[in-house]
Design an enzyme around this catalytic site. Structure first.
Site, mmCIF file in Angstrom:
data_model
loop_
_atom_site.group_PDB
_atom_site.id
_atom_site.type_symbol
_atom_site.label_atom_id
_atom_site.label_comp_id
_atom_site.label_asym_id
_atom_site.label_seq_id
_atom_site.Cartn_x
_atom_site.Cartn_y
_atom_site.Cartn_z
ATOM 1 N N ARG A 147 0.832 -1.204 0.000
ATOM 2 C CA ARG A 147 0.000 0.000 0.000
ATOM 3 C C ARG A 147 0.868 1.257 0.000
ATOM 4 O O ARG A 147 1.057 1.898 -1.027
ATOM 5 C CB ARG A 147 -0.961 -0.013 1.211
ATOM 6 N N ASP A 148 1.464 1.611 1.124
ATOM 7 C CA ASP A 148 2.198 2.885 1.199
ATOM 8 C C ASP A 148 3.444 2.852 0.323
ATOM 9 O O ASP A 148 3.858 3.885 -0.206
ATOM 10 C CB ASP A 148 2.580 3.191 2.648
ATOM 11 N N HIS A 193 4.217 4.330 12.474
ATOM 12 C CA HIS A 193 4.467 4.311 11.025
ATOM 13 C C HIS A 193 5.589 5.312 10.751
ATOM 14 O O HIS A 193 5.376 6.522 10.842
ATOM 15 C CB HIS A 193 3.170 4.716 10.319
ATOM 16 N N HIS A 243 8.762 6.828 8.362
ATOM 17 C CA HIS A 243 9.490 6.957 7.099
ATOM 18 C C HIS A 243 10.943 7.289 7.432
ATOM 19 O O HIS A 243 11.215 7.996 8.412
ATOM 20 C CB HIS A 243 8.866 8.064 6.237
ATOM 21 N N CYS A 252 8.607 9.724 -0.680
ATOM 22 C CA CYS A 252 7.841 10.746 0.025
ATOM 23 C C CYS A 252 7.304 11.726 -1.012
ATOM 24 O O CYS A 252 8.076 12.265 -1.801
ATOM 25 C CB CYS A 252 8.739 11.484 1.011
ATOM 26 N N ASN A 278 9.270 4.323 3.414
ATOM 27 C CA ASN A 278 9.062 3.674 4.704
ATOM 28 C C ASN A 278 10.352 3.020 5.172
ATOM 29 O O ASN A 278 11.187 2.638 4.365
ATOM 30 C CB ASN A 278 8.015 2.557 4.549
#
Lengths: 316, 316
Positions: free
Chosen positions: A18-19, A209, A211, A242, A251
């Site tokens: 997903r991310d 979460h 990064h 990002c 991430n």
């Protein structure tokens, strides 16, 4: 991990599908996404943020959310998470058969407005509605508080704002609170301050979460574990990037996180070699050099062959 | 930094000109090295490991040690360090006018033998001789214990071995003990264990040298600071690599470390913008994408222009 007794275990939530993929410009086929998820499940992952139910015009990388969910293995005890920002997204997530809904509320007005076209107050109301309907549909619900460590538009985000959102989402029915360093600006002292503030308003499990945008992500993750985080998000390969810094990394990488946790004596239940393999798989699809480092450096202690003798002298 | 009160200051020792450039295959001109050092001094650096006095056939990148030392600015209050592994190197370092000698003793037999052709016992004896002569020559002396966190040939290195070496080097006249994670395998728990063990045998200032080979370097550095480290090594740009893992990244980057320290409330006296500039300078010489991330991501809080509005939705 420097002080006290580290917790014995943490759950790793794999968010690469997903991310990770959402923030890569390369579009990956549905089949490749499913193969990536299958490889992650083979590596032991049991909680996967598989896709996002947002408008395909806004996030074309996630336009095949239903097809991905239709293709992932459902007989391996994996809990699949769908990211949701509004009721339309929840309808789709319910129909697609996700196990969990991850609902985003952003902690700064400007970012919340830009991200999902709502004020923070509207996003909290929306969270309440989505949360109730999701739970009625049998889903576990996470409230992710985006930009908890800082906003790309407004700068610093007060810890009190994050704590207030956590309290309201807890009261509105969240099963878990996730604090997201969406733009990768936090340091361990920020993690400690947020844990203190959020712990004062809710006993819900905390998920983080991070990064690695400015190389602080792993320090933050280890600090979160030492302070009792129940779960950490990461993406195999460290894919993602990002949106505010086109050249930045994404991430924290699942395999690098796993390396650090294993050496720290924290259990997490994943196979490092297989994680590196899953990362390589998606790296090949994306045709990129992965930000993750374990695959490049090799495991330790590892078998260094004699041929790799150091020939240049004066190491330190 | 999660617990207790963090120390208010730490000294950053810039090692890019030595450990950084030594491990890059590209040969950089003497003039470019001096320009890099000048840019670092402009950024506030006051302690620089400028070069290594080792055999030019073994380390061709450092063959111009004397020329570099002859060209660096000597009127800015900077202490220049030369790395030394034997008496011949010390002779050269003294003649070249360094302010400090960094003398390496490696904590595993195989690595010590391969690195400088001695057993550990011989290296400790040699340290005593070099240390005495260096101090007689007016130099400050650091004992760097290489492979303190693990050896590429022998695997785990006992903490007791490192502590024993630290004790012997302290007794032999070291002014400072540096613990080096030469191959980038350590985690914060290792830092804590080493600090405990070394603190039990010496009160000398502790310096730490971390590589970010497996993405644990910044967590280690912040932990070392929280445990009272006096100094941290880093290289502007994160240049350097690892001789045992050709694709791996190098030293922790000065600008990324500085970002984390500043946000943690730890003083270090360097200008972040100028550090990013110094890193860009050497990155251009090396024609490489720097492992450092601050230059790619930008500082925070920073001015994000309205045009960089996030258009894709569903961030976390």
């Amino acid at each position: 991990m420097a002080s006290g007794t580290p917790p014995s275990a943490v759950e790793i939530v794999e968010v690469g599908p997903r991310d990770g993929l959402q923030n890569e410009s390369t579009l990956v086929s549905t089949a490749a996404k499913i193969a990536y998820i299958e490889a992650l499940v083979d590596a032991g992952v049991r909680r996967v943020e598989a896709t996002s139910f947002v408008h395909p015009k806004r996030v074309p990388q996630m336009a095949d959310a239903e097809q991905v969910m239709a293709g992932v293995p459902r007989d391996r005890g994996v809990s699949y998470i769908g990211l949701v920002v509004n009721e339309r997204g929840l309808d789709r997530a319910l129909a697609a058969g996700v196990d969990e809904a991850n609902v985003v509320v952003v902690a700064s007005e400007t970012f919340c407005q830009r991200n999902q076209g709502m004020s923070i107050a509207e996003a909290v109301d929306s969270f309440g509605t989505i949360s109730r309907r999701a739970r009625d549909g049998g889903l576990r619900v996470t409230a992710t508080i985006g930009a908890s460590f800082g906003c790309p538009f407004e700068g610093e985000v007060p810890v009190a704002t994050v704590a207030s959102l956590a309290r309201r989402c807890a009261e509105a029915g969240a099963d878990e609170i996730a604090l997201a360093d969406t733009i990768g600006v936090g340091v361990p002292a920020d993690v400690a301050a947020l844990v203190d503030a959020v712990r004062a308003v809710t006993d819900l499990p905390l998920r983080f979460h991070f990064h690695n945008t400015r190389n602080t992500g792993y320090a933050n993750a280890l600090t979160a574990v030492s302070l009792g985080a129940a779960a950490l998000d990461s993406s195999a390969g460290g894919i993602g990037g990002c949106p505010f810094a086109p050249a930045a990394t994404g991430n924290i990488a699942t395999e690098d996180l796993a390396y650090a946790l294993r050496r720290s004596g924290v259990h997490f239940g994943l196979d490092l070699g297989k994680l590196v393999g899953a990362a390589a798989l998606i790296g090949k699809e994306l045709d990129m050099t992965l930000p993750a480092l374990l695959g490049r450096a090799g495991d330790f202690p590892g078998a260094l062959s004699a041929e790799r003798a150091y020939a240049s002298g004066a190491a330190s």
